[in-house]
Design a protein around this motif. Structure first.
Motif, PDB file in Angstrom:
ATOM      1  N   MET A   1      98.850 -52.203 197.629  1.00  0.00           N
ATOM      2  CA  MET A   1      97.756 -52.531 196.693  1.00  0.00           C
ATOM      3  C   MET A   1      96.660 -51.344 196.610  1.00  0.00           C
ATOM      4  N   THR A   2      96.181 -51.015 197.748  1.00  0.00           N
ATOM      5  CA  THR A   2      95.265 -49.916 197.991  1.00  0.00           C
ATOM      6  C   THR A   2      95.715 -48.393 197.074  1.00  0.00           C
ATOM      7  N   GLU A   3      97.113 -48.311 197.297  1.00  0.00           N
ATOM      8  CA  GLU A   3      97.634 -46.999 196.713  1.00  0.00           C
ATOM      9  C   GLU A   3      97.096 -46.874 195.387  1.00  0.00           C
ATOM     10  N   HIS A   4      97.360 -48.224 194.629  1.00  0.00           N
ATOM     11  CA  HIS A   4      97.090 -48.291 193.205  1.00  0.00           C
ATOM     12  C   HIS A   4      95.736 -48.134 192.676  1.00  0.00           C
ATOM     13  N   LEU A   5      94.797 -48.033 193.550  1.00  0.00           N
ATOM     14  CA  LEU A   5      93.547 -48.313 193.188  1.00  0.00           C
ATOM     15  C   LEU A   5      93.107 -47.159 192.146  1.00  0.00           C
ATOM     16  N   PRO A   6      93.522 -46.184 191.997  1.00  0.00           N
ATOM     17  CA  PRO A   6      93.056 -45.087 191.088  1.00  0.00           C
ATOM     18  C   PRO A   6      93.609 -45.520 189.595  1.00  0.00           C
ATOM     19  N   ALA A   7      94.717 -46.128 189.452  1.00  0.00           N
ATOM     20  CA  ALA A   7      95.135 -46.462 188.369  1.00  0.00           C
ATOM     21  C   ALA A   7      94.564 -47.758 187.816  1.00  0.00           C
ATOM     22  N   LEU A   8      94.150 -48.708 188.779  1.00  0.00           N
ATOM     23  CA  LEU A   8      93.322 -49.897 188.616  1.00  0.00           C
ATOM     24  C   LEU A   8      92.325 -49.728 187.975  1.00  0.00           C
ATOM     25  N   GLN A   9      91.593 -48.667 188.571  1.00  0.00           N
ATOM     26  CA  GLN A   9      89.959 -48.300 187.943  1.00  0.00           C
ATOM     27  C   GLN A   9      89.876 -48.357 186.748  1.00  0.00           C
ATOM     28  N   VAL A  10      91.056 -47.668 185.946  1.00  0.00           N
ATOM     29  CA  VAL A  10      90.771 -47.440 184.523  1.00  0.00           C
ATOM     30  C   VAL A  10      91.749 -48.771 183.909  1.00  0.00           C
ATOM     31  N   VAL A  11      92.784 -49.235 184.472  1.00  0.00           N
ATOM     32  CA  VAL A  11      93.604 -50.301 183.664  1.00  0.00           C
ATOM     33  C   VAL A  11      93.176 -51.501 183.751  1.00  0.00           C
ATOM     34  N   ILE A  12      91.981 -51.805 184.503  1.00  0.00           N
ATOM     35  CA  ILE A  12      91.591 -53.224 184.258  1.00  0.00           C
ATOM     36  C   ILE A  12      90.690 -53.234 183.206  1.00  0.00           C
ATOM     37  N   ALA A  13      89.752 -52.287 182.863  1.00  0.00           N
ATOM     38  CA  ALA A  13      89.115 -52.182 181.871  1.00  0.00           C
ATOM     39  C   ALA A  13      89.779 -52.385 180.516  1.00  0.00           C
ATOM     40  N   LEU A  14      90.854 -51.369 180.594  1.00  0.00           N
ATOM     41  CA  LEU A  14      91.853 -51.018 179.312  1.00  0.00           C
ATOM     42  C   LEU A  14      92.597 -52.402 178.937  1.00  0.00           C
ATOM     43  N   THR A  15      92.833 -53.161 179.809  1.00  0.00           N
ATOM     44  CA  THR A  15      93.643 -54.294 179.575  1.00  0.00           C
ATOM     45  C   THR A  15      93.101 -55.659 179.282  1.00  0.00           C
TER      46      THR A  15
ATOM     47  N   SER B   1      84.744 -56.260 173.656  1.00  0.00           N
ATOM     48  CA  SER B   1      85.989 -55.363 173.555  1.00  0.00           C
ATOM     49  C   SER B   1      85.801 -53.999 173.404  1.00  0.00           C
ATOM     50  N   ALA B   2      85.039 -53.619 172.509  1.00  0.00           N
ATOM     51  CA  ALA B   2      84.455 -52.181 172.038  1.00  0.00           C
ATOM     52  C   ALA B   2      83.930 -51.686 173.378  1.00  0.00           C
ATOM     53  N   PHE B   3      82.998 -52.642 173.994  1.00  0.00           N
ATOM     54  CA  PHE B   3      82.358 -52.086 175.144  1.00  0.00           C
ATOM     55  C   PHE B   3      83.278 -51.591 176.550  1.00  0.00           C
ATOM     56  N   LEU B   4      84.142 -52.599 176.498  1.00  0.00           N
ATOM     57  CA  LEU B   4      85.259 -52.225 177.600  1.00  0.00           C
ATOM     58  C   LEU B   4      85.927 -51.071 177.190  1.00  0.00           C
ATOM     59  N   LEU B   5      86.271 -50.939 176.017  1.00  0.00           N
ATOM     60  CA  LEU B   5      87.115 -49.557 175.828  1.00  0.00           C
ATOM     61  C   LEU B   5      86.115 -48.389 176.209  1.00  0.00           C
ATOM     62  N   ALA B   6      84.955 -48.288 175.768  1.00  0.00           N
ATOM     63  CA  ALA B   6      84.061 -47.296 175.792  1.00  0.00           C
ATOM     64  C   ALA B   6      84.012 -46.974 177.487  1.00  0.00           C
ATOM     65  N   ASN B   7      83.845 -48.145 178.117  1.00  0.00           N
ATOM     66  CA  ASN B   7      83.860 -48.054 179.637  1.00  0.00           C
ATOM     67  C   ASN B   7      85.125 -47.697 180.018  1.00  0.00           C
ATOM     68  N   ALA B   8      86.209 -48.145 179.795  1.00  0.00           N
ATOM     69  CA  ALA B   8      87.474 -47.592 180.372  1.00  0.00           C
ATOM     70  C   ALA B   8      87.514 -46.044 179.835  1.00  0.00           C
ATOM     71  N   GLY B   9      87.328 -45.421 178.552  1.00  0.00           N
ATOM     72  CA  GLY B   9      87.294 -44.346 178.255  1.00  0.00           C
ATOM     73  C   GLY B   9      86.561 -43.244 179.098  1.00  0.00           C
ATOM     74  N   LEU B  10      85.472 -43.545 179.643  1.00  0.00           N
ATOM     75  CA  LEU B  10      84.583 -43.036 180.468  1.00  0.00           C
ATOM     76  C   LEU B  10      85.144 -42.913 181.808  1.00  0.00           C
ATOM     77  N   LEU B  11      85.782 -43.988 182.390  1.00  0.00           N
ATOM     78  CA  LEU B  11      86.387 -44.115 183.665  1.00  0.00           C
ATOM     79  C   LEU B  11      87.586 -43.203 183.736  1.00  0.00           C
ATOM     80  N   GLY B  12      88.092 -43.146 182.611  1.00  0.00           N
ATOM     81  CA  GLY B  12      89.637 -42.266 182.365  1.00  0.00           C
ATOM     82  C   GLY B  12      89.054 -40.734 182.549  1.00  0.00           C
ATOM     83  N   ILE B  13      88.199 -40.327 181.699  1.00  0.00           N
ATOM     84  CA  ILE B  13      87.644 -39.020 181.538  1.00  0.00           C
ATOM     85  C   ILE B  13      87.523 -38.538 183.206  1.00  0.00           C
ATOM     86  N   ALA B  14      86.507 -39.637 184.035  1.00  0.00           N
ATOM     87  CA  ALA B  14      86.247 -39.212 185.386  1.00  0.00           C
ATOM     88  C   ALA B  14      87.309 -38.894 185.906  1.00  0.00           C
ATOM     89  N   ILE B  15      88.358 -39.618 185.845  1.00  0.00           N
ATOM     90  CA  ILE B  15      89.350 -39.897 187.119  1.00  0.00           C
ATOM     91  C   ILE B  15      90.433 -38.943 186.891  1.00  0.00           C
TER      92      ILE B  15
END
Lengths: 117, 495
Positions: free
Chosen positions: B1-15, B115-129
């Motif tokens: 589980m912990t090895e997938h944390l970087p992906a989950l960081q973005v995927v949770i907000a995106l899904t 929904s738009a807020f989550l997308l904005a959030n996921a986008g910013l997280l994605g840029i960073a990671i």
């Protein structure tokens, strides 16, 4: 005339500057979006041009062919085109809302209305 | 589980975003899912920051494709710090959002809004990671498109117009970034940032790479609102719904600054950016102008939200100033200011959000006399305002102290003097609001108002308290910022 050899890049430069100029100079909000589209398209052509390779064919495995165009920029630009379409849709939707609120899509007109209030 | 944390960081907000959109008819549930997603994001960001706090890094191959062919996520001290800022602000703003958003957004669009807020959030997280240059462009556009929609939902009709202007300038910025990435790809044949850094070494002395640097620097400067490319920011922040202003002011420009740092330090390298191209001599004048002029403009604003928006442009100037000093201490001052300004400005905009909730607007004449009836809101504004000015024992002071030290270390005396002078200007514009709220009588036609509800006050005070906590016990943000600076410089520093 070697400087004309890579004429794709000259087209890119002309399109980019034309699009940029329209965005800056036009007061009509729809025309600005069109300018933005031309500007973005120049970036797309730029990417596709840089995938070209002398004597290269389409990136499909064929017997006897060793030189292929680079497929990666093509794929990147597919994504970028989708982004561009979304941006155009978003921009036009905003223009519709602006027209509903102000009854105009001319920038000068809109700013004048805001100042009068 | 912990090895997938970087992906989950973005995927949770995106899904969660499409799920929340489907829950449009059940706004409370939509809010709950968004809240859960944001808290999960914060938890993951904290775990990632702890994992890299010893100076290590986490690499994650998206879908099992090995880099440089596949997209790679890479977390080190610098972007874990930015992820934490985004996670923290979104987690605190969501409890605040429920009542504030219900009042400002039509009931049939609440799900779409979240929904738009989550997308904005996921986008910013994605840029960073992400560690992939093209992926940065795509995530920039995801967050930008969602932000345009969020800003356009403001009640004033000028919100739509400012969203349109932001769209035009933002798109030019990201297209410049795209062109710059194209130039890098021609020369190196790779998009992976770490791979780019190694392959660029032999080819930096070419016109193509210099052009790439120019396009990328200008494109990102548009996104981070570097003076004089900041024109989209004041309008966008003034007319957006309260909650959107809180979120974007605390995260959007910070993430863009992180991308600039990543390209300047990790990809192009310190030597190329600062020695060969003398980037500091471009950044420093712009940073200084960007601190002084918007601060002066802020003094003459009548609308409190607009006043704080101009102050945001000035604060971006402080962060760029730290970078332009081209020293480890300056860089660390900038990275610590990312966090300190995020919590300070978010707290201020939340206090303004409370005022908007009760008063309906925040022009100075409407705020007049508000302190008597909304004492807790205005107290939060004053405390966060002190942090913005940089009074000792607040988070803002920690930044200014390090920035001053960095400027004096390199002998930039006039810069240090200017820093102190602009703090006084900040004191003037914060005082203007305080004077109106505490010492002026309310207007005759004032509504009968009560203190803002607890669901707004508690998040506001959470961040306000943080500006004090991290001002007194500054060791935590300082060590994280040092870790971030070391990750960017690629070597341990003798602090």
């Amino acid at each position: 005339m070697t400087w004309l050899g890579l004429y794709n890049y000259w087209i890119v430069v002309v399109l980019m500057m034309a699009g940029f100029y329209i965005v800056i100079a036009q007061g009509n909000l729809v025309k600005k979006i069109i300018g933005l589209n031309i500007f973005q398209t120049s970036a797309f052509i730029f990417f596709i041009s840089l995938a070209w390779r002398e004597d290269g064919t389409a990136p499909i495995v064929l017997p006897g062919v060793t030189a292929y165009a680079n497929p990666l920029p093509h794929v990147l630009i597919l994504t970028a085109i989708v982004v561009g379409v979304a941006l155009t849709a978003m921009g036009l939707a905003l223009v519709v809302r602006i027209h509903e609120a102000y009854g105009s899509i001319e920038e000068d007109d809109i700013h004048q209305q805001d100042e009068e209030r | 589980m912990t090895e997938h944390l970087p992906a989950l960081q973005v995927v949770i907000a995106l899904t969660a975003a499409p799920l929340v959109m489907l829950l449009n008819r059940l706004p409370r549930l939509a809010w709950g899912v968004t809240l859960a997603a944001c808290w999960a994001t914060l938890a993951i960001a904290l775990l990632l920051l702890l994992q890299v706090s010893d100076g290590g890094e986490i690499r994650y191959e998206m879908g099992g494709w090995a880099p440089p062919w596949g997209i790679e996520y890479r977390v080190d001290g610098a972007n874990a710090w930015v992820l934490l800022i985004i996670g923290l602000v979104s987690a605190v703003v969501m409890p605040f959002a429920r009542r504030s958003v219900e009042q400002e957004i039509p009931a049939d669009r609440l799900g779409l809004f979240y929904s738009a807020f989550l997308l904005a959030n996921a986008g910013l997280l994605g840029i960073a990671i992400t560690n992939d240059a093209f992926n940065i462009f795509v995530f920039f556009e995801i967050s930008a498109l969602a932000s345009y929609a969020l800003i356009a939902m403001g009640r004033d009709r000028r919100a739509v117009l400012s969203s349109y202007q932001y769209l035009i300038m933002g798109t030019i910025g990201t297209t410049f970034l795209l062109i710059g990435i194209g130039f890098l790809y021609i020369m190196t044949g790779t998009l992976n940032l770490s791979d780019l850094a190694t392959r660029l070494e032999g080819v930096t002395d070419t016109r193509t790479i210099r052009a790439a640097f120019g396009f990328i620097a200008v494109g990102i400067s548009l996104k981070l609102a570097l003076f004089p490319l900041h024109l989209w920011l004041p309008n966008a922040y003034s007319y957006a719904p309260s909650m959107v202003t809180v979120f974007l002011s605390a995260t959007a420009t910070k993430v863009a600054i992180y991308v600039l740092l990543r390209f300047v330090y990790t990809v192009f390298g310190f030597e190329f950016s600062f020695v060969e191209l003398s980037m500091a001599w471009v950044l420093m004048p712009l940073a200084l102008l960007g601190i002084v002029i918007p601060s002066l403009v802020a003094v003459f604003q009548d609308d409190v939200k607009r006043l704080l928006a101009y102050s945001s442009v000035a604060q971006v100037g402080y962060m760029i100033l730290g970078i332009s000093l081209a020293s480890a201490l300056g860089l660390m001052a900038s990275t610590v200011h990312l966090f300190n300004h995020a919590i300070t400005k978010a707290a201020l905009f939340m206090a303004v959000g409370c005022l908007v909730y009760r008063l309906g607007g925040v022009s100075l004449s409407r705020v007049a006399g508000a302190a008597e009836r909304m004492p807790w809101t205005m107290a939060a504004f004053v405390v966060a305002g002190l942090s913005l000015i940089g009074v000792p024992l607040t988070a803002g002071f920690v930044t200014k102290w390090h920035l001053l030290q960095a400027a004096l270390m390199d002998g930039f005396w006039p810069v240090a003097a200017l820093l102190l002078a602009t703090s006084l200007i900040a004191a003037i514009y914060i005082w203007k609001v305080v004077e109106a709220a505490y010492f002026r009588a309310p207007p005759d036609d004032a509504r009968e108002v009560r203190e803002a509800p607890l669901s707004l006050l508690v998040p506001t005070w959470t961040l306000t308290a943080m500006t004090i906590i991290f001002g007194v016990w500054a060791q935590l943000p300082i060590s994280a910022a040092r870790n971030a600076a070391e990750a960017l410089l690629g070597a341990p520093q003798p602090w």
